[in-house]
Design an enzyme around this catalytic site. Sequence first.
Site, PDB file in Angstrom:
ATOM      1  N   LYS A  26       0.976  -1.199   0.102  1.00 22.44           N
ATOM      2  CA  LYS A  26      -0.036  -0.192  -0.001  1.00 22.44           C
ATOM      3  C   LYS A  26       0.898   1.312  -0.017  1.00 22.44           C
ATOM      4  O   LYS A  26       1.942   1.293   0.672  1.00 22.44           O
ATOM      5  CB  LYS A  26      -0.647   0.075   1.330  1.00 22.44           C
ATOM      6  CG  LYS A  26      -1.934   1.146   1.396  1.00 22.44           C
ATOM      7  CD  LYS A  26      -2.732   0.885   2.763  1.00 22.44           C
ATOM      8  CE  LYS A  26      -3.821   1.865   2.971  1.00 22.44           C
ATOM      9  NZ  LYS A  26      -4.378   1.752   4.182  1.00 22.44           N
ATOM     10  N   SER A  86      -9.133   1.440   2.994  1.00 20.97           N
ATOM     11  CA  SER A  86      -8.577   2.300   2.067  1.00 20.97           C
ATOM     12  C   SER A  86      -7.493   1.663   1.420  1.00 20.97           C
ATOM     13  O   SER A  86      -6.673   2.218   0.501  1.00 20.97           O
ATOM     14  CB  SER A  86      -7.718   3.335   3.036  1.00 20.97           C
ATOM     15  OG  SER A  86      -7.065   2.970   4.105  1.00 20.97           O
ATOM     16  N   SER A 137      -9.400  -0.820   7.018  1.00 23.84           N
ATOM     17  CA  SER A 137      -8.751  -0.442   5.746  1.00 23.84           C
ATOM     18  C   SER A 137      -8.131  -1.789   4.931  1.00 23.84           C
ATOM     19  O   SER A 137      -7.697  -1.547   3.902  1.00 23.84           O
ATOM     20  CB  SER A 137      -7.614   0.495   5.816  1.00 23.84           C
ATOM     21  OG  SER A 137      -8.428   1.789   5.753  1.00 23.84           O
TER      22      SER A 137
END
Lengths: 462, 93
Positions: free
Chosen positions: A72, A147, A171
């Site tokens: 990420k 996310s 997330s």
Amino acid sequence: MLLDKTISQLLKGYREKEFTPKDVVSEIFENIEKNEEKINSFVTLLDKKEILEKFKDIDLSLPLAGIPYVLKDCYVTKGIKTTASSKILEDFIPPYNATVYEKLISAGAILIGKTNMDAWGHGGSTENTDFGVTHNPWDLTRVPGGSAGGCGVAIAARFCTFAIGEDTGGSIRNPAAWNNVTGLKVTYGRVSRYGAIAYASSFDTVGPMAKTIDECAYVLQIIAGKDILDATSSNEPVPNYLEPKTAKKFTLGIPKEFFGNGLDKEVKASLDAAVTKFQELGVETKEISMPLLEYAIPVYYIIAPSETSSNLGRYDGIRFGSGRENFTNETKRRIMIGTYSLSAGYYDAYYKKAEQLRTLFIEEYRKALLTCDAILMPISPTPPTKIGELINDPVQNLLADIFTTSQPPAGVPCLAIPCGFTKNKLPIGMQLVGNMFSENILFELGNIYQNATSWHLEKPKL
Amino acid sequence: MISSSKIAKLANLPIKSTEEGTFTKQLESILDIVSKLQKVATANIVPTAQVTGQVNVFRDDEIDVARMFSQEQALSNAKQQKNGFFVVPAIFE
């Protein structure tokens, strides 16, 4: 497809010379060439030739030798652009590495790229990004969750075998559910946060995502542990996550408040079926009551914005990044809610009150987990939403996090597991929540279900 | 009552005057939801700031040369630098 294999199947294939890391990387780039444009999972994709050159003499005895993964884009990677999916950091090149990245380098894993996210972790749909919306590979008109949306889709679309996401309020779990992959929100402090761009420092966790529970356990074994560079990292020894415990009779708690109204019909049907499946597999289930969890949203959406308003204060365009006018509206809202909650005259009623509720949440989980080994909960009240639905409705966006925002304040771990599909073939996930440092229990209990079902083996038609 | 312009100023967030109204309304909706926690009795409950159970995690006050940035590295992402310094907005007239 080689990328349908698990980490241990790939390692076995390498050692038995059935195929090579080069074959795997080549297949990945074929998949990327075919599908990345319509998915948009990467902020930064590394160069194929450079990867092949760098890993051509990889030591195959390393624990993740030749295993491709994505990060990420909230983990600093020296010399590789790191943006947190925000325009503010669009040209930021970190001069140092996150600890999780260092560990994966030492293990021989191959970084394919940095994936798209909701900027700073602010969102549950990977729409709050300055690098274009990421599309759900199961239905390109829908969001991948967030996310860590880019991580979820990269696994589903076979651009990698595992991902390192980051979970502060769901997330990792939300994109795991919405892409039909497995993900782990670790116990707070289990994995070093050094080099993770901070959202809410007392909630943020670094964790693995992959097709299967066993792969998440394998990666956790490598990334977990005390780090002197992270003062919040835990001294708790890292157990052997790969050895199943003796088959004990597990009890699963089912909190009645989370299985009633507010759950989409198809999501509820899948969760109910999962409860039945656990029972068929010999797991005891019992209804429990956790009435305080109704306050998850207020507690989370006061503390997290407060902490983020402080953490994002460093982005002033001086040492790095561009000016604060480049924050998105969603991020500006969170900073403002946080600033308000911490300000004179409102601190007691908001921030302090939320921290008192946090104490009560910890007790609520502790009490519940005296009567069961883990708690089964939904992850999302709905299947994946259409692009535009959540990001254009700030209140809806917030309320969608109801099931994933009570655990971070308590620091407890949660394992997200695929448990079915809607009639339109949209993925549905569930989560197992345990006491702090009970990841091994979550893995074992989760495997009872995952080894007897095949949802997690399905992949989107691309 | 929340004034988005006041809060934005406190938070050093540039927002346009044309946006103030929308932000105020949105913030009020959010505050409406989070204010629900007032309903829970919390008299005498000690607030929790973090869940590690640790206090005063220190390291020795020693320089680890291997982890130092060179001046060049430290400046490498600055939009403006001069003579090896960060350029910052003027504070004094």
